[in-house]
Design an enzyme around this catalytic site. Structure first.
Site, short mmCIF file in Angstrom:
data_model
loop_
_atom_site.label_atom_id
_atom_site.label_comp_id
_atom_site.label_asym_id
_atom_site.label_seq_id
_atom_site.Cartn_x
_atom_site.Cartn_y
_atom_site.Cartn_z
N ASP A 87 0.83 -1.21 0.00
CA ASP A 87 0.00 0.00 0.00
C ASP A 87 0.86 1.25 0.00
OD1 ASP A 87 -2.72 -0.37 -0.14
OD2 ASP A 87 -3.02 -0.62 2.01
N LYS A 117 -0.57 -0.29 -4.18
CA LYS A 117 -2.03 -0.06 -4.18
C LYS A 117 -2.30 1.38 -3.73
CE LYS A 117 -4.98 -2.05 -1.10
NZ LYS A 117 -5.50 -0.85 -0.39
N GLU A 119 -5.61 4.26 -3.02
CA GLU A 119 -7.05 4.44 -2.83
C GLU A 119 -7.53 5.66 -3.61
OE1 GLU A 119 -7.98 4.70 1.34
OE2 GLU A 119 -7.06 2.77 1.79
N GLU A 186 -14.18 -2.27 -1.75
CA GLU A 186 -14.39 -2.49 -0.31
C GLU A 186 -15.76 -1.97 0.11
OE1 GLU A 186 -11.20 -1.34 2.28
OE2 GLU A 186 -12.38 -1.70 4.08
O1 KIV Z 1 -5.05 -2.10 4.03
C1 KIV Z 1 -5.67 -3.13 3.74
O2 KIV Z 1 -5.53 -4.18 4.37
C2 KIV Z 1 -6.58 -3.08 2.60
C3 KIV Z 1 -7.47 -4.24 2.37
C4 KIV Z 1 -8.51 -4.32 3.40
C5 KIV Z 1 -8.04 -4.23 1.01
O3 KIV Z 1 -6.59 -2.11 1.91
#
Ligand code: KIV
Length: 285
Positions: A87, A117, A119, A186
């Site tokens: 992330d 990833k 958002e 989500e």
């Molecule tokens: O940070 C995380 O674990 C997530 C998942 C819940 C998709 O973004």
């Protein structure tokens, strides 16, 4: 155990085409990543949920790039074939594209993640495009986006109105167009998740988004019942009760230390006989 080829973005796309569901789980450390890899999980996500389940924060907002990097390094040491996505945490991809690129590059070069990833919807498409152009695969994340929790105002199911549903569908198309290889959905309605899944060619990964998504993701500690102090969430299935098992084991350890049951004879080392003789006067010194 059967060996499998390393998972790639091409393989994940093929899995969507073949309607073969993709399993994703979060991972934050070496042993849990190793177990998930051995269990055959295709994608390990070093999620910023790390903030909640490992670091003890109330939200994901305080999680830093260095936090994610530290945990990504541990996860990638264990993941031999699973595809590791890290992330980009709060406010690390909203400045200049150059800064976004440098942040993502650290997760790839130092953390050895295979993808990042982010958002957000169409508003982050330029960032997605810049990353993809630099050779960084991007997983997008729509619906409930925890980094914006203070703006959203709580953990609510997204996409319930026509307006919300249309925006989410448009966002998914914009992110696909920008080059994302996959998108997490989500806490969105089952109906909307199905529409998005049918509308785009990249895999959708659901969490609280019904069974029609191309894959599912759960937080490691949630699915194992590890965080024993949290309320059960409707979208989670607990496959074990590891938290209470660990607490029980620790209680037994405490009790055995206090009653001197531990360590027992089999945990104890003895000095060889001749050394004892030497120390206590039986020797010739
Ligand atoms: O940070 C995380 O674990 C997530 C998942 C819940 C998709 O973004």
């Amino acid at each position: 155990m059967e060996t499998r080829k390393p998972i790639t973005t091409a393989r994940l796309r093929k899995m969507k085409e073949e309607k073969s569901p993709i399993s994703v789980v979060t991972a934050y450390d070496y042993p849990s990543a190793m177990l998930a890899e051995q269990a055959g999980v295709e994608v390990l996500l070093v999620g910023d949920s790390l903030g909640n389940v490992v670091l003890g924060y109330d939200t994901t907002v305080p999680v830093t790039l260095d936090d994610i990097l530290h945990h990504t390094k541990a996860v990638t040491r264990a993941a031999k074939t699973s595809f590791v996505v890290a992330d980009l945490p709060f406010a690390t991809y909203h400045g200049s594209l150059d800064q976004t690129l440098r942040n993502a590059a650290r997760l790839m070069q130092e953390g050895l993640a295979k993808a990042v990833k982010l958002e957000g919807g169409a508003e982050i498409a330029p960032a997605v495009q810049a990353l993809v152009r630099a050779g960084i695969p991007v997983m997008a994340h729509l619906g409930l986006t925890p980094q914006s929790i203070h703006q959203i105002g709580g953990f609510k199911v997204q996409g319930k109105t026509n307006e919300q549903a249309k925006k989410l569908l448009d966002d998914a198309r914009a992110l696909e167009e920008a080059g994302a290889f996959s998108v997490v959905l989500e806490l969105v309605t089952d109906e909307l998740a199905r529409e998005v899944t049918d509308a785009i060619s990249i895999p959708t990964i659901g969490i609280g988004a019904g069974a029609s998504c191309d894959g599912q993701v759960l937080v490691f500690h949630d699915l194992l019942g590890f965080a024993a102090d949290t309320q059960p969430k409707r979208m989670v299935k607990e496959y074990a009760a590891v938290g209470s098992m660990i607490r029980g084991a620790l209680q037994q350890y405490v009790q055995e230390v206090k009653s001197r049951q531990f360590p027992a004879e089999q945990h104890t080392f003895h000095r060889p006989e001749d050394v004892a003789v030497h120390l206590y006067g039986g020797g010739n010194s």
